[in-house]
Design an enzyme around this catalytic site. Structure first.
Site, PDB file in Angstrom:
ATOM      1  N   ARG A   1      29.611  -7.875   8.334  1.00  0.00           N
ATOM      2  CA  ARG A   1      28.535  -8.853   8.517  1.00  0.00           C
ATOM      3  C   ARG A   1      29.073 -10.264   8.756  1.00  0.00           C
ATOM      4  NH1 ARG A   1      24.179  -8.653   3.988  1.00  0.00           N
ATOM      5  NH2 ARG A   1      22.901  -9.567   5.628  1.00  0.00           N
TER       6      ARG A   1
ATOM      7  N   ASP B   1     -15.048   7.856 -19.417  1.00  0.00           N
ATOM      8  CA  ASP B   1     -14.321   6.865 -20.210  1.00  0.00           C
ATOM      9  C   ASP B   1     -14.068   5.648 -19.324  1.00  0.00           C
ATOM     10  OD1 ASP B   1     -12.579   5.700 -22.188  1.00  0.00           O
ATOM     11  OD2 ASP B   1     -10.895   6.459 -21.011  1.00  0.00           O
TER      12      ASP B   1
END
Length: 730
Positions: A313, A499
């Site tokens: 890189r 619930d």
């Protein structure tokens, strides 16, 4: 016939395009070697990027490449454009994940566009392998570039056998939580049945992070997640020991390496091999060597540091700056200590063939490996394996993953130049008999736990883990819910017991944050519109809270685990005569533990007290929670009140009250031809057992239950309720 599907960012074959044709180059070493026997001998396919940009290809090239790679290499190419490579790979993978996971948190960049590219490319990988996935296949995904892929596969193939291995470190919770998309990454990884790391430190960090961010506990390194069990374990990656330890023909060496061997016979060689990366600690290593020469002048003109750095890189400013720093430091050392006949540091900014590297290994007295952070570092293992005379010595930083296996090496702190200098002296001065004794132990370990053994062990563990059921009842998704949907539409009088927390909404850090959103309110309103429906929200919430949130809807509310009932006429009825005489003594105990447990809080309800600990430190809470539970049980055992344990909450209330009792208030004397009951924790088990046998009961999440069915999450339940209400998905 089942098959193996390997998925990694790069294929084990790299494709290059010259003027007239494509060239195919097989990878050597590392992952390609470890999986070679599986990939080439069995029924398998390897999916990944072939190393050539999609923008370099012309019409028909993709088809040609895919045919060649499938037929001759068992590979499935996934083509990426220049923009995808830039945004996904150079961007999110190497500009966000790489620095963060290596503890360079100030170097990590968080950009929405690279995250979006990361998601899109992971989806692209899934779309590519989707057509080749068949029942009983085993899918092994590799590394940080594809951390979303396991869950993508799991969502479409809930019974798939999925493994994931991370080849870089997994950071501590304190570092990982800096990541903006931390939950999405964790959920992506938890789609796997088996998650492997190089060391137990990384395992510990991952489990701790999952517990703190997602609230998922583990037992013996296993997490019960949605529809499956996730095992998390350490599998230190090995090398191809036989290859590195065998005799290599010197005739295969380059003239340069033969010259190196001849020119360094009069000095002791210190070798350093890395690719250009800021995590490798190369500048720190040069400074440490500089201090070594300053502290121990007797070694001047008697040692030489061969610094090999593979280009990486260099077009990125950070990496170009690193290269310039290395060059400057090399010049400083050579300028200060060098003589007419001796240059202390030889800097090679280039790659070498495998044979040449092995020659470097075999003619170097010391290998200096001091990364600031490294997942494993196979170079350290390759060096020891290559030294079949057992006389080479390894100086290794404690922050390399390999340090947990190679304890016989000289272990140093990568940031302590004085200790590294001392470690070099120790390695150079060590008597041959001690080197041989240490290295023989490492050799036995490396020969036994080689890269083939690593792959075998992981795949065997994956086979064992994938067959472990985590739900005790059939797992429902929308496709499997046809029987419930058919029964619903074929009935005339229905009651739905729903619930609230964990069933209709997800859990939040504090109870008051779990307010109903517009989607939920619309679902409940649409269900309640049907005159054949009685929609009941049955919750442990206080009646004032649930009425404030849902009281304007035409639904029945049952609050405080069945203590209060409000029909659609709006009047609250107390179902049991209770009092609060016990509260002061219990509140005092809860307050004491709340003061001692930062993050815990007391929720005072009309006739109960709840102690919430969702935001507490997980490593401490287990002991304190059990201690508090025992104290409460001891005090309440002679009373009519009891201790109810919910999801991250202990609640003290009248033991005569439960959701089964609340459901009975509506079921008694009534006839329904469709009954649905849904809940997520053991406070809902009383509801399930109270329902008639013909009822449809569903538990949200894994674990043992009295319910007839289980579902992965509240999101799946919402999808089912939308279907029942006739609401189309967007």
């Amino acid at each position: 016939m089942s098959k193996l599907i390997f998925v990694s960012n790069r294929l084990p074959v790299t494709v290059k395009k010259n003027e007239t044709e494509f060239e195919y180059h097989k990878s050597i070493g590392g992952l390609a070697t470890g999986l070679k026997s599986y990939h080439e001998q069995g029924d398998s396919i390897w999916a990944g990027w072939p190393g050539i940009s999609q923008d370099q290809l012309q019409d028909g090239d993709e088809r040609e490449l895919e045919q060649e790679l499938r037929e001759n290499y068992n590979c499935l190419p996934i083509f990426l454009s220049d923009e995808e490579i830039d945004q996904y790979y150079h961007g999110f993978c190497n500009d966000t994940i790489w620095p963060l996971f290596h503890y360079f948190n100030t170097t990590a960049n968080y950009r929405v566009e690279t995250w979006e590219a990361y998601k899109q490319v992971n989806q692209k990988f899934f779309d590519a392998i989707d057509p080749v996935i068949e029942p009983n296949d085993t899918i092994w995904i590799h590394d940080y570039q594809l951390m979303l892929l396991p869950q993508m596969i799991r969502e479409k193939y809930p019974d798939a056998r999925i493994g994931f291995f991370l080849h870089i470190p997994f950071p501590s919770f304190e570092i990982y939580r800096l990541l903006i998309w931390r939950e999405e990454i964790l959920r992506g990884l938890l789609g796997a049945n088996l998650i492997g790391f190089h060391t137990y430190d990384y395992v510990r960090h991952f489990l701790s992070t999952v517990r703190r961010i997602l609230g998922k506990e583990n037992s013996m390194n296993k997490i019960q997640y949605e529809s499956h069990s996730v095992r998390v374990d350490a599998f230190p990656m090995g090398i191809d020991y036989d290859y590195f330890s065998k005799s290599h023909d010197r005739d295969n060496l380059s003239d340069e390496l033969n010259g190196f061997i001849e020119s360094t016979k009069q000095v002791q060689n210190i070798l350093s091999i890395d690719r250009l990366d800021y995590t490798k600690g190369i500048p720190e290593r040069i400074r440490a060597f500089k201090q070594f020469l300053a502290n121990y002048p007797e070694y001047r003109e008697k040692v030489r540091l061969n610094l090999i750095v593979a280009p990486s890189r260099v077009e990125v400013e950070t990496y170009d700056s690193l290269k310039r720093e290395i060059e400057k430091l090399v010049s400083e050392v050579n300028g200060r200590f060098g003589t007419v006949n001796w240059m202390p540091v030889w800097f090679f900014f280039r790659t070498f063939s495998q044979d040449d590297l092995i020659a470097f290994y075999r003619h170097s007295d010391v290998l200096l490996v001091t990364p600031l952070r490294d997942g494993m570092n196979l170079v350290a293992k390759e060096y020891v394996a290559s030294r079949t005379d057992y006389k080479g010595m390894l100086v290794l930083s404690e922050t390399a993953g390999a340090a947990s296996e190679l304890g016989e090496a000289v272990i140093v702190n990568a940031n302590d130049y004085g200790k590294i200098a001392q470690g070099l002296k120790t390695a150079l001065d060590m008597p041959d008999h001690e080197k041989i004794e240490r290295n023989k132990m490492i050799h036995r370990r490396l020969s036994r736990y080689n890269v083939k053994f690593w792959a075998d062990e992981f795949l065997n563990a994956l086979q064992d883990t994938a067959v472990e059921p985590v739900q005790t009842k059939p797992l429902l998704d929308l496709a499997d819910s046809s029987a419930i949907i058919k029964a619903y539409h074929g009935s005339e009088r229905r009651v739905l017991f729903l619930d609230y927390d964990g069933t209709l909404v997800g859990f939040k850090p504090t109870p008051d944050q779990a307010k109903p959103d517009e989607e939920l309110r619309r679902i409940l309103a649409e269900l309640a519109k049907d005159p054949n429906n009685t929609v009941v929200v049955i919750t442990g919430r206080d009646r004032g809270v649930i009425e404030k949130w849902l009281g304007d809807l035409n639904i029945v509310l049952i609050a405080s685990h069945g203590l209060w009932l409000r029909r659609t006429d709006g009047e609250w009825i107390k179902t049991v005569n209770v009092d609060n005489d016990w509260k002061d003594s219990i509140r005092h105990i809860l307050e004491m533990y709340t003061d001692r447990m930062p993050g815990s809080l007391i929720e005072e309800k009309e006739y109960s007290l709840a102690w919430h600990y969702r935001q507490c430190e997980p490593d401490v809470i287990t002991l304190k929670r059990d201690e508090l539970r025992e104290a409460l049980i001891s005090i309440t055992q002679s009373m009519t009140i009891g201790v109810l344990e919910g999801n991250k909450v202990l609640e003290v209330k009248d033991s005569r009250i439960n959701k089964g009792h609340g459901a009975h208030q509506l079921l008694n004397g009534e006839t329904y031809d469709f009954i649905l009951g849904v809940g997520d924790d053991h406070t809902d088990e009383d509801l399930f057992t109270a329902l008639p046998k013909e009822a449809y009961s569903i538990k949200i999440g894994p674990g043992a239950t009295a319910a007839n069915y289980q579902m992965k999450s509240f999101k799946e339940m919402r999808k089912l309720l939308k279907k029942l209400a006739g609401i189309k998905e967007n």
